[in-house]
Structures are given as C-alpha cells and as structure tokens.
Scaffold this active site. Structure first.
Site, PDB file in Angstrom:
ATOM      1  N   ARG A 204      16.986  -7.938   5.731  1.00  0.00           N
ATOM      2  CA  ARG A 204      17.772  -6.743   5.481  1.00  0.00           C
ATOM      3  C   ARG A 204      18.279  -6.235   6.820  1.00  0.00           C
ATOM      4  O   ARG A 204      17.691  -6.490   7.877  1.00  0.00           O
ATOM      5  CB  ARG A 204      16.929  -5.641   4.822  1.00  0.00           C
ATOM      6  CG  ARG A 204      16.386  -6.004   3.462  1.00  0.00           C
ATOM      7  CD  ARG A 204      17.459  -6.210   2.441  1.00  0.00           C
ATOM      8  NE  ARG A 204      18.127  -4.948   2.096  1.00  0.00           N
ATOM      9  CZ  ARG A 204      19.230  -4.859   1.365  1.00  0.00           C
ATOM     10  NH1 ARG A 204      19.806  -5.956   0.918  1.00  0.00           N
ATOM     11  NH2 ARG A 204      19.757  -3.686   1.078  1.00  0.00           N
TER      12      ARG A 204
ATOM     13  N   ARG B 182      -1.728  11.139  -0.640  1.00  0.00           N
ATOM     14  CA  ARG B 182      -2.712  12.100  -0.149  1.00  0.00           C
ATOM     15  C   ARG B 182      -2.984  13.174  -1.187  1.00  0.00           C
ATOM     16  O   ARG B 182      -2.058  13.638  -1.852  1.00  0.00           O
ATOM     17  CB  ARG B 182      -2.207  12.746   1.144  1.00  0.00           C
ATOM     18  CG  ARG B 182      -2.176  11.729   2.283  1.00  0.00           C
ATOM     19  CD  ARG B 182      -1.191  12.082   3.339  1.00  0.00           C
ATOM     20  NE  ARG B 182      -0.940  10.903   4.193  1.00  0.00           N
ATOM     21  CZ  ARG B 182      -0.058  10.881   5.152  1.00  0.00           C
ATOM     22  NH1 ARG B 182       0.677  11.937   5.409  1.00  0.00           N
ATOM     23  NH2 ARG B 182       0.110   9.792   5.866  1.00  0.00           N
TER      24      ARG B 182
ATOM     25  N   ARG C 111      18.926   7.652   3.983  1.00  0.00           N
ATOM     26  CA  ARG C 111      18.402   8.821   4.686  1.00  0.00           C
ATOM     27  C   ARG C 111      19.392   9.318   5.724  1.00  0.00           C
ATOM     28  O   ARG C 111      20.345   8.619   6.084  1.00  0.00           O
ATOM     29  CB  ARG C 111      17.055   8.510   5.327  1.00  0.00           C
ATOM     30  CG  ARG C 111      16.987   7.252   6.170  1.00  0.00           C
ATOM     31  CD  ARG C 111      15.557   6.957   6.589  1.00  0.00           C
ATOM     32  NE  ARG C 111      15.450   5.727   7.365  1.00  0.00           N
ATOM     33  CZ  ARG C 111      14.350   5.338   8.002  1.00  0.00           C
ATOM     34  NH1 ARG C 111      13.266   6.093   7.947  1.00  0.00           N
ATOM     35  NH2 ARG C 111      14.316   4.219   8.670  1.00  0.00           N
TER      36      ARG C 111
ATOM     37  N   TYR D 267       7.051  -7.788   9.615  1.00  0.00           N
ATOM     38  CA  TYR D 267       7.489  -6.409   9.774  1.00  0.00           C
ATOM     39  C   TYR D 267       6.564  -5.708  10.771  1.00  0.00           C
ATOM     40  O   TYR D 267       5.585  -5.071  10.399  1.00  0.00           O
ATOM     41  CB  TYR D 267       7.487  -5.674   8.436  1.00  0.00           C
ATOM     42  CG  TYR D 267       8.128  -4.316   8.500  1.00  0.00           C
ATOM     43  CD1 TYR D 267       9.445  -4.130   8.106  1.00  0.00           C
ATOM     44  CD2 TYR D 267       7.425  -3.215   8.967  1.00  0.00           C
ATOM     45  CE1 TYR D 267      10.042  -2.892   8.174  1.00  0.00           C
ATOM     46  CE2 TYR D 267       8.005  -1.976   9.038  1.00  0.00           C
ATOM     47  CZ  TYR D 267       9.308  -1.815   8.641  1.00  0.00           C
ATOM     48  OH  TYR D 267       9.883  -0.581   8.719  1.00  0.00           O
TER      49      TYR D 267
ATOM     50  N   ASP E 207       5.697  -2.870  13.581  1.00  0.00           N
ATOM     51  CA  ASP E 207       6.060  -1.628  14.247  1.00  0.00           C
ATOM     52  C   ASP E 207       6.019  -1.888  15.748  1.00  0.00           C
ATOM     53  O   ASP E 207       5.591  -2.947  16.201  1.00  0.00           O
ATOM     54  CB  ASP E 207       5.099  -0.507  13.864  1.00  0.00           C
ATOM     55  CG  ASP E 207       5.359   0.037  12.467  1.00  0.00           C
ATOM     56  OD1 ASP E 207       6.524  -0.025  12.027  1.00  0.00           O
ATOM     57  OD2 ASP E 207       4.406   0.516  11.825  1.00  0.00           O
TER      58      ASP E 207
ATOM     59  N   GLU F 130      22.149   6.594   7.201  1.00  0.00           N
ATOM     60  CA  GLU F 130      21.663   5.216   7.251  1.00  0.00           C
ATOM     61  C   GLU F 130      21.899   4.517   5.919  1.00  0.00           C
ATOM     62  O   GLU F 130      21.553   5.040   4.864  1.00  0.00           O
ATOM     63  CB  GLU F 130      20.176   5.202   7.584  1.00  0.00           C
ATOM     64  CG  GLU F 130      19.551   3.814   7.631  1.00  0.00           C
ATOM     65  CD  GLU F 130      18.082   3.850   7.964  1.00  0.00           C
ATOM     66  OE1 GLU F 130      17.313   3.165   7.269  1.00  0.00           O
ATOM     67  OE2 GLU F 130      17.688   4.563   8.917  1.00  0.00           O
TER      68      GLU F 130
ATOM     69  N   ARG G 192       0.857  -1.186   0.000  1.00  0.00           N
ATOM     70  CA  ARG G 192       0.000   0.000   0.000  1.00  0.00           C
ATOM     71  C   ARG G 192       0.890   1.232   0.000  1.00  0.00           C
ATOM     72  O   ARG G 192       1.668   1.449   0.908  1.00  0.00           O
ATOM     73  CB  ARG G 192      -0.907   0.034   1.233  1.00  0.00           C
ATOM     74  CG  ARG G 192      -1.865   1.229   1.238  1.00  0.00           C
ATOM     75  CD  ARG G 192      -2.739   1.195   2.472  1.00  0.00           C
ATOM     76  NE  ARG G 192      -1.950   1.328   3.686  1.00  0.00           N
ATOM     77  CZ  ARG G 192      -1.624   2.506   4.220  1.00  0.00           C
ATOM     78  NH1 ARG G 192      -1.992   3.617   3.643  1.00  0.00           N
ATOM     79  NH2 ARG G 192      -0.920   2.559   5.334  1.00  0.00           N
TER      80      ARG G 192
END
Length: 379
Positions: A256, A182, A287, A357, A359, A310, A178
């Site tokens: 990873r 916006r 980043r 994965y 959070d 990173e 996904r």
C-alpha cells in the site's frame, strides 16, 4: 562516480540505512557511500518547514517516536532530544468525534451510557453474543468477534475499506492481529516507556547520523542505475523493496502507498489535535494531519495552520509504504530471501527489504542487530 574507494554501499537513507552507515563509519572506521534516490535523507521520516506557515511537518505522514527498548532509546538520544508530546488519535463518525483506540469514553459516547470500567466487559459480551464466528474467515468476522458489530460498523469497517480498497470480507482475518481496546479513559495511543517528537525535527537526526568523515551521501541517485559500477567485492546493505532488487523475477509483492494533499487554513487551530481519523467511506481521505500540534513547546504565532489530508491506495511499484502480507506474499518473499542468502556481499533489511511493518524503533533495533551480528567482523 568512483565507487571503488568505498568499503560499503548503503542503499537508502532512512533509519535502517542511516543507522548502519553511522555504525560502520564510527565503530569500524570504514568508508561508506549512502545511495538515496530522493533529494533528501530521512526516508519517510523526513521533516521540513512549510514555507508559508513556518510549521515543521512530516512530509510522508505523522511519525511519533515511541519505544520501551532501552538499547534503541540510548542510541537515538545520542542524536536528538525529544519533547513531551504524547500521541492521541480521534476519529469522526457521523459528525461526532470519538476517542481511538476504543476506550471507555468511546463506548459511553457511542452507546449513550455511563459505564464504569468494571462494567465494560460484561456490556460488550452481550453485544458480541449477538453475532459470533467460531472460525473467523475474514477481517470483518474477526473484528465483530473483538468488539461486536455496532462498534465495528462505526469505527473499523469504513476506515479499513478506505485503507485497503477492499471490502473487509475480502481481507484476511490475520490483518487484525490485535485490536487496541481499553476499559478506562486512557487516551494515549502508545504505552511505551519513551515517546515524543525530536525537538529539532526528524531530519536533523539523519543529518547528525550521517555527518561523519567516513560517510558520503549521494542524493538523487538511483541504485539500479549505478549498481553495475560497484565492485563485486564491495558489501552492499540494501533497504529498498526486495522484489525490485531481483527485477521482480518471482513476482510482485503487494504494497500500500499514501498520497497527501496540503492545504493552508486561515485559522490558528483547525482540528485541535495532530491526527483526526475519518471512519466513513463517504469521506475519501482516511485522516487529516495538523502538524503544529506535534510541537507544543513551539509557539504558533500566525493565524494560519497547515492541514494535510491522507489518502491510501494500492502501490504499483512506484512508492511502497506498507507491506500487505498474507500467504501468497510470504511465499514470494521467501523466494527472494533465498536469492539474498545465495549471495555473499549483500544484506537486505528495513521495512521494504524485510517486507515487515516496522515502526521506527523496530527499524533501528533491526539495524543495530544486523550491525552487531553480520557486519561487525573482519572483512
């Protein structure tokens, strides 16, 4: 070490292990040993104060707590208060900074137009009509279907290539489950009801969770070096890599990992935001983090700032961060879960154990669920 005195052995002092250890100790009044191979608690959420600048930073990459789960929020706020930080991500492409995820400001800046929200969908439909795939075969085709080739080329292609070290044409389409998008100017990265950074830092949460007379924390301790000394009747809650638990007998799962380079810059503010993405492949890092922005309630008084670059790379069993997934990996994982289910005294979970994965809020939710459904019963 005498492990016969413990009712439970918890492997890993990240959120999964710490939550379960705290629940067992406080709700069941049982003795728990928390085994952690690193020299600190907190897992990848660990934060510490940088000596030269005095800035508290997240050692393993920026972590923003966010959730809409009331049960998780009620639990975590027993151990900390949160500040009012709301996460915004920017990305640099060809010397210009854009909003990410893609929003109305991104589109207007990139195409040099002045669309209104109700005009965005029709505008992008024209872009996507130039190239469309009925059955997307890979990440690139899926992304082009979502946003069109120009936005894909600018903001997704190079970043994805660095993140996975693969051509997006060689990455399965399902990786792009996904794409956040916006049609207004909302800049918040998350839409969850609760969001912020712990006022006293992440590490303090774990210190409070594990500060119980029934819990002993053993740092710098490798579970695989001491597991033969644990009685076979002792319940083990394991949050490490599930393939390592069974000595990779069914093959290696793909992961990873991340590497970080810290640098002190002699300015008060280097990039004006906590996280700046770099979309092009000619920039080797994905980043840059500037952690003092995570605590707007704290004064940053010195003319020095800490930045952290990173880098993403493939993990070779050493320090897995993110599961890659896919059909082959799922088949391997299922074989390991069959091994787990065949044993009575071990529970596996967390991002590395479940090969998902998660959070932070997902990990806490999973730990609370396991405690209620699999542990909170007579031994």
């Amino acid at each position: 070490m005498d492990y016969t005195k413990y009712d439970y052995i918890v492997v890993g002092a990240g959120f999964f292990g710490s939550v379960i250890a705290e629940r067992i100790a406080s709700q069941l009044n049982k003795k728990v040993a928390v085994i952690e191979r690193r020299n600190h608690v907190g897992g990848n959420c660990y934060s510490e104060v940088h000596q030269e600048t005095g800035i508290e930073y997240h050692k393993y990459g920026t972590h923003i707590f966010h959730t809409s789960n009331e049960k998780v929020w009620e639990y975590i706020t027993k151990f900390t208060e949160f500040n009012v930080y709301y996460h915004q991500v920017l990305t640099e492409y060809k010397g210009k900074v854009y909003q990410m995820p893609i929003n109305l400001e991104t589109i207007n800046s990139f195409y040099n137009v002045n669309l209104k929200p109700f005009e965005v969908e029709a505008f992008l439909e024209k872009e996507k009509a130039k190239e469309h795939y009925e059955t997307p075969a890979n990440f690139e085709e899926q992304a082009i279907n979502f946003v069109g080739r120009p936005l894909y080329e600018a903001f997704l292609k190079g970043y994805t290539q660095k993140q996975w070290e693969k051509d997006p044409k060689d990455i399965p389409a399902h990786i792009l489950k996904r794409l956040p998008f916006r049609t207004n100017y909302n800049e918040s990265y998350f839409f969850d009801k609760y969001q912020g950074i712990p006022l006293d830092g992440f590490t303090n949460i774990f210190n409070k969770m594990l500060d119980h007379s029934n819990i002993d924390v053993h740092l710098n301790t490798d579970f695989f070096e001491i597991k033969d000394t644990i009685p076979t009747t002792t319940k083990i809650i394991y949050s490490g890599p599930i393939d390592k638990l069974f000595n990779y007998k069914h093959g290696d799962l793909e992961w990873r990992t991340l590497e970080f380079e810290e640098e002190v810059i002699n300015v008060n503010d280097y990039q004006g935001t906590s996280v700046m993405n770099y979309a092009e492949t000619n920039v080797p890092y994905t980043r840059i983090h500037e952690p003092h922005h995570l605590h707007p309630e704290r004064e940053h008084k010195i003319d020095k700032t800490l930045i952290i670059k990173e880098f993403s790379k493939k993990d070779e069993r050493d320090d897995p961060y993110y599961p890659i997934g896919g059909k082959r990996n799922q088949e391997i994982f299922n074989k390991y879960m069959d091994e787990v289910n065949a044993q009575e005294n071990i529970i596996v979970g967390g991002r590395l154990g479940d090969y998902k994965y998660y959070d932070m809020h997902h990990t806490i939710e999973r730990a609370l669920q396991i405690f209620e459904t699999e542990i909170k019963k007579p031994l």
